[in-house]
Design an enzyme around this catalytic site. Structure first.
Site, PDB file in Angstrom:
ATOM      1  N   TYR A 122       0.935  -1.385  -0.052  1.00 46.10           N
ATOM      2  CA  TYR A 122       0.003   0.024  -0.037  1.00 46.10           C
ATOM      3  C   TYR A 122       0.896   1.292  -0.023  1.00 46.10           C
ATOM      4  O   TYR A 122       1.921   1.242   0.596  1.00 46.10           O
ATOM      5  CB  TYR A 122      -0.825   0.043   1.221  1.00 46.10           C
ATOM      6  CG  TYR A 122      -1.505   1.459   1.570  1.00 46.10           C
ATOM      7  CD1 TYR A 122      -2.925   1.545   1.152  1.00 46.10           C
ATOM      8  CD2 TYR A 122      -0.973   2.496   2.085  1.00 46.10           C
ATOM      9  CE1 TYR A 122      -3.488   2.577   1.176  1.00 46.10           C
ATOM     10  CE2 TYR A 122      -1.687   3.564   2.265  1.00 46.10           C
ATOM     11  CZ  TYR A 122      -2.942   3.708   1.843  1.00 46.10           C
ATOM     12  OH  TYR A 122      -3.511   4.966   1.877  1.00 46.10           O
ATOM     13  N   GLU A 210      -3.878   7.528  -3.249  1.00 51.48           N
ATOM     14  CA  GLU A 210      -4.015   6.109  -2.564  1.00 51.48           C
ATOM     15  C   GLU A 210      -3.631   5.005  -3.581  1.00 51.48           C
ATOM     16  O   GLU A 210      -4.519   4.954  -4.453  1.00 51.48           O
ATOM     17  CB  GLU A 210      -5.206   5.873  -1.789  1.00 51.48           C
ATOM     18  CG  GLU A 210      -5.306   4.571  -0.752  1.00 51.48           C
ATOM     19  CD  GLU A 210      -6.548   4.825  -0.062  1.00 51.48           C
ATOM     20  OE1 GLU A 210      -6.248   4.857   1.348  1.00 51.48           O
ATOM     21  OE2 GLU A 210      -7.375   4.462  -0.825  1.00 51.48           O
TER      22      GLU A 210
END
Length: 400
Positions: A122, A210
Site C-alpha cells: 500500500y 492512494e
C-alpha cells in the site's frame, strides 16, 4: 474533486509513475477492441465509479435490483470474455460498501493488461492536518482497507512527514522502501516510484493519492495497480485540464446545483435543513441539532457575504430534499449585517412556497433589528436568540 481510476492513472503516467497498460471503454464493443489493442492473454475489466470496494461490490439490474455479476473488478482470458463482462457492467448498478444501497450506474470500464504479481503493498499521500504537512505512507498490507490496518495493526503502517520547504527527499523514499523489506532491483524501483508519486502529488495540487494495491511484479518492478486520486477544489483554477475531468454523473444533483451559486452544500440523511454562514459554525450547528435530538439533513455554508439571492437559492436547494421537515437558519452577522440577512430571509420566504417550519437565529451586528424585521414580516418564523434555543425549537417543530 474526485476523479475516476483511469483518469488518476493518466495523471500518474504524466509524472512517470508506472501503471499497467489500459484503455477506457464506454461500450462492450469498445472494451473488446481495447483488449485486442493491448494484446496479451489476460485482462482485467474494472467498473469505473467514484467509490471504493468495487471488487467486493455487486452489479445489479437498476430496475429489479437482481444480481447480474458478483464484483465490479473481473478477470478475462479472451477478448470475447472482456466484451461479455463489460456488457454486464455497463449501464447497470454497482453497489459497494461506500456507495450505500443506492449504488452508482457504471458508465465506463477500464480494460487493463493482466500483471504477474509477486507481492502487494500500500502507498498513500495526503495532508496531515495535525502537523500541516503532507505525509507519505506505505504498508506491507496491500489490498486491505488502510482504515482496518490502522485500527488492528498500526505498526504495519510506515510514514514520513514532508517538510514543505525541501519536499520529499530521496532518503525518505529509501527509508520507506527499506521498511517494506525490499532489496536490489525491487528496492530501487520502489524508491523511484515513491519519488515520482510525490512529484505528481505536488504538481497537480492533489489532496489524496492512494495506491492500493501497489504491486511488485515478478520482474521486480513497482506498479500502481489501482489509483484513487482526489484533487484540491481550491486549486483547480490552476489546472483547467484537470477540471475538465469532473464527472457530474458521479456527483449528487443538489451539490451540483449548489456549486452554480457558490454554495457549499453536502446532503446528509437527516430531516433538519441547515443554512449557516461559515464552515465552522455550520459544523457546530449540526452538532447541536444532534444534541437536541434532531438529525441534520445537510451541510450548507452560504458564505460570509450572504445576500437575499444567496438565501433564496439556499432555500430552494434545501427544500429540494424531500426528507427536510424543518429548516434552521443560523447566521452570524460579522461581515454582513443581520438586518440585511433578515430582509433577505423574508424576501426569499415570500418568493418560495415554504412548506416547513423555519427557525431563525441571527447574532452579531444589528441582531435586534433583524429580530424585529422577522417578527413583523407576517411570515410564521420562529425566532431564537441562543444556539441552544434554536436547536430545541427546530427539533420540537419536527415533532409537532
Amino acid at each position: 474533486m474526485k476523479i475516476h481510476e483511469y483518469q488518476g492513472k493518466e495523471i500518474l503516467r504524466r509524472y512517470h509513475v508506472p501503471t499497467p497498460e489500459g484503455r477506457v471503454a464506454a461500450t462492450a464493443e469498445e472494451a473488446e477492441t481495447a483488449a485486442r489493442t493491448l494484446g496479451g492473454t489476460l485482462w482485467v475489466v474494472k467498473a469505473q465509479i467514484h467509490a471504493g470496494g468495487r471488487g467486493k461490490g455487486n452489479i445489479l439490474d437498476p430496475h429489479t435490483h437482481e444480481l447480474i455479476l458478483a464484483g465490479g473488478v473481473q478477470i478475462a482470458r479472451t477478448p470475447e470474455a472482456v466484451r461479455e463482462l463489460a456488457a454486464k457492467m455497463l449501464g447497470n448498478l454497482l453497489v459497494t460498501v461506500q456507495t450505500g444501497p443506492e449504488g452508482r450506474i457504471v458508465r465506463r470500464v477500464l480494460v487493463e493488461q493482466g500483471v504477474e504479481i509477486a507481492r502487494e503493498f500500500y502507498a498513500g499521500m495526503l495532508l496531515d492536518r495535525a502537523t500541516s504537512r503532507n505525509v507519505m505512507m506505505v504498508s506491507t498490507e496491500g489490498g486491505m482497507e488502510i482504515e482496518k490496518v490502522a485500527a488492528e495493526t498500526p505498526e504495519k503502517i510506515l510514514r514520513v512527514s514532508i517538510d514543505p520547504a525541501i519536499g520529499f527527499r530521496a532518503f525518505q523514499a529509501r527509508r520507506l522502501a527499506f521498511g517494506l523489506g525490499l532489496s536490489g532491483t525491487a528496492f530501487k524501483s520502489a524508491v523511484a516510484f515513491l519519488q515520482a508519486l510525490a512529484q505528481a502529488y505536488d504538481a497537480v495540487d492533489a489532496s489524496l493519492f492512494e495506491i492500493n494495491p501497489l504491486v511488485l511484479t515478478k520482474d521486480d518492478l513497482m506498479l500502481a495497480l489501482d489509483a484513487k486520486v482526489n484533487l484540491d477544489d481550491n486549486a483547480l483554477w490552476r489546472h483547467p485540464d484537470l477540471l475538465a475531468m469532473r464527472d457530474l454523473d458521479e456527483e449528487a444533483p443538489l451539490e451540483i446545483e449548489a456549486s452554480k451559486y457558490n454554495l457549499n452544500y453536502i446532503k446528509l440523511d437527516g430531516n433538519v435543513g441547515c443554512m449557516v454562514n461559515g464552515a465552522g459554525l455550520a459544523m457546530a450547528t449540526m452538532d447541536i441539532i444532534k444534541l437536541a435530538g434532531g438529525e441534520p439533513a445537510n451541510f450548507l455554508d452560504v458564505g460570509g457575504g450572504a445576500s437575499a439571492e444567496t438565501v433564496e437559492n439556499g432555500f430552494r436547494i434545501i427544500l429540494s430534499d424531500p426528507n427536510v421537515r424543518a429548516i434552521l437558519i443560523n447566521i452570524f452577522g460579522g461581515i454582513v449585517r443581520c438586518d440585511r440577512i433578515a430582509t433577505g430571509v423574508v424576501q426569499a420566504a415570500r418568493n418560495i412556497d415554504m412548506r416547513v417550519p423555519i427557525v431563525v437565529r441571527l447574532a452579531g451586528t444589528n441582531a435586534r433589528e433583524a429580530g424585529e424585521i422577522l417578527r413583523n414580516s407576517g411570515i410564521d418564523f420562529s425566532v431564537a436568540t441562543t444556539f441552544k434555543e434554536a436547536a430545541e425549537k427546530v427539533t420540537r417543530a419536527i415533532v409537532d
